[in-house]
Design an enzyme around this catalytic site. Structure first.
Site, mmCIF file in Angstrom:
data_model
loop_
_atom_site.group_PDB
_atom_site.id
_atom_site.type_symbol
_atom_site.label_atom_id
_atom_site.label_comp_id
_atom_site.label_asym_id
_atom_site.label_seq_id
_atom_site.Cartn_x
_atom_site.Cartn_y
_atom_site.Cartn_z
ATOM 1 N N ASP A 44 49.798 39.172 49.436
ATOM 2 C CA ASP A 44 50.908 39.890 48.787
ATOM 3 C C ASP A 44 50.429 41.232 48.226
ATOM 4 O O ASP A 44 51.223 41.995 47.672
ATOM 5 C CB ASP A 44 51.621 39.018 47.740
ATOM 6 C CG ASP A 44 50.712 38.533 46.634
ATOM 7 O OD1 ASP A 44 49.509 38.857 46.652
ATOM 8 O OD2 ASP A 44 51.214 37.830 45.727
ATOM 9 N N SER A 45 49.134 41.555 48.453
ATOM 10 C CA SER A 45 48.665 42.931 48.231
ATOM 11 C C SER A 45 49.492 43.879 49.102
ATOM 12 O O SER A 45 49.537 45.095 48.844
ATOM 13 C CB SER A 45 47.172 43.048 48.565
ATOM 14 O OG SER A 45 46.903 42.483 49.834
ATOM 15 N N ASP A 83 50.306 34.512 51.614
ATOM 16 C CA ASP A 83 50.518 34.294 50.184
ATOM 17 C C ASP A 83 51.932 33.823 49.896
ATOM 18 O O ASP A 83 52.916 34.407 50.386
ATOM 19 C CB ASP A 83 50.317 35.613 49.425
ATOM 20 C CG ASP A 83 48.909 35.743 48.887
ATOM 21 O OD1 ASP A 83 48.298 34.718 48.527
ATOM 22 O OD2 ASP A 83 48.423 36.885 48.826
ATOM 23 N N LYS A 111 48.604 30.335 50.543
ATOM 24 C CA LYS A 111 47.783 30.507 49.340
ATOM 25 C C LYS A 111 48.707 30.701 48.150
ATOM 26 O O LYS A 111 49.761 31.340 48.262
ATOM 27 C CB LYS A 111 46.863 31.728 49.505
ATOM 28 C CG LYS A 111 46.079 32.087 48.228
ATOM 29 C CD LYS A 111 44.919 33.026 48.503
ATOM 30 C CE LYS A 111 45.269 34.495 48.558
ATOM 31 N NZ LYS A 111 45.876 35.041 47.337
ATOM 32 N N GLU A 113 48.391 31.177 43.589
ATOM 33 C CA GLU A 113 47.468 31.492 42.499
ATOM 34 C C GLU A 113 47.567 30.461 41.383
ATOM 35 O O GLU A 113 48.662 30.206 40.870
ATOM 36 C CB GLU A 113 47.788 32.887 41.953
ATOM 37 C CG GLU A 113 47.626 33.979 43.006
ATOM 38 C CD GLU A 113 47.934 35.367 42.466
ATOM 39 O OE1 GLU A 113 48.178 35.526 41.247
ATOM 40 O OE2 GLU A 113 47.945 36.305 43.286
ATOM 41 N N GLU A 180 38.595 35.583 42.614
ATOM 42 C CA GLU A 180 38.788 37.031 42.440
ATOM 43 C C GLU A 180 38.253 37.486 41.084
ATOM 44 O O GLU A 180 38.611 36.923 40.035
ATOM 45 C CB GLU A 180 40.287 37.375 42.561
ATOM 46 C CG GLU A 180 40.539 38.870 42.349
ATOM 47 C CD GLU A 180 41.830 39.383 42.965
ATOM 48 O OE1 GLU A 180 42.571 38.591 43.592
ATOM 49 O OE2 GLU A 180 42.077 40.594 42.826
#
Ligand code: KIV
Length: 250
Positions: A44-45, A83, A111, A113, A180
């Site tokens: 999602d960057s 993401d 993925k 978080e 990260e």
């Protein structure tokens, strides 16, 4: 459902370093797959390096699906992960539905978080047969609450918390965990104490693999390139020269 590609990533731990890079479209996925990168992530960057958002919290499910579809058209041999965007995995039902949407768009793993705070969601995704990639340390989807991108693991409670979180994700069935901005000694300790691979970003060399935002590596990310990346700044320079030369030749 067993996933041979996710199993292959897991089996790389202790044998060879895992290279992982982000992709946002067909051309990137095709190129990086041809270069033999075994794990590609539609991160999602995307929001920051392609869509022009301030942070990743603005990325929508529809945007993720659109870019996953483009990357999946390259039919990579690599495992194509994607993401789950911000607020798309608030409950177990929503998490599974969102993960299934990304899988339907062409992703082969998802993925999200977090650790214990999203444990029921992770268990539900894994129970639905979808390979799960964890993400601990600095969590970009929490950047607004945290007031920036801060390094994690500097204190003893943070170190212990991260270690517990990693073990929680391992037990829940994650096939690997992105770490990260975790201090290198803590990233190393986590890597040595879990059986699944750690994939570091700004977390030192002792992780089982490394991931980068590909446009950071290329030096083409707009606005900002993080300190942990040695950007190839000649690439944007060549791109600018190509356009300038073409303009002059008209
Ligand atoms: O969104 C992303 O690109 C990521 C990677 C940098 C790990 O989460």
């Amino acid at each position: 459902m067993p996933s041979p590609k996710a199993n292959a990533i897991r089996a790389m731990k202790g044998r060879e370093k895992i290279a992982a890079l982000t992709v946002y479209d067909f051309a990137m996925a095709q190129m990086l797959d041809q270069l033999g990168v075994p794990l590609l992530l539609v991160g999602d960057s995307l929001g920051m390096v392609v869509l022009g958002y301030e942070d990743t919290t603005h990325v929508t499910m529809a945007e993720m699906e659109h870019h996953v579809r483009a990357a999946a058209r390259a039919k990579p041999r690599a495992l194509l992960a994607a993401d789950l965007p911000f607020q798309s995995y608030e409950t177990t039902t929503q998490a599974v539905q969102s993960a299934q949407r990304l899988i339907a768009a062409g992703a082969e793993a998802v993925k999200a978080e977090g650790g214990k705070d999203i444990l029921p969601q992770v268990q539900a995704i894994v129970a639905a047969g979808i390979p799960f990639l964890g993400h601990l340390g600095m969590l970009p989807q929490h950047v607004r609450e945290e007031g920036g991108y801060h390094i994690k693991g500097k204190t003893v409670p943070e170190r212990e918390h991260l270690l517990q979180e990693a073990k929680t994700l391992e037990a829940a069935g994650a096939f690997a965990i992105v770490l990260e901005l975790v201090t290198p000694p803590v990233a190393r300790e986590i890597s040595e104490n879990i059986s699944i691979p750690t994939i570091g970003i700004g977390s030192g060399k002792q992780c089982d693999g490394q991931i980068l935002v590909t446009t950071d590596l290329w030096g083409t990310s707009p606005n900002y390139i993080p300190k942990h990346v040695k950007a190839r700044l000649e690439i944007p320079e060549h791109m600018r020269s190509a356009v300038a030369e073409w303009k002059k030749s008209l």
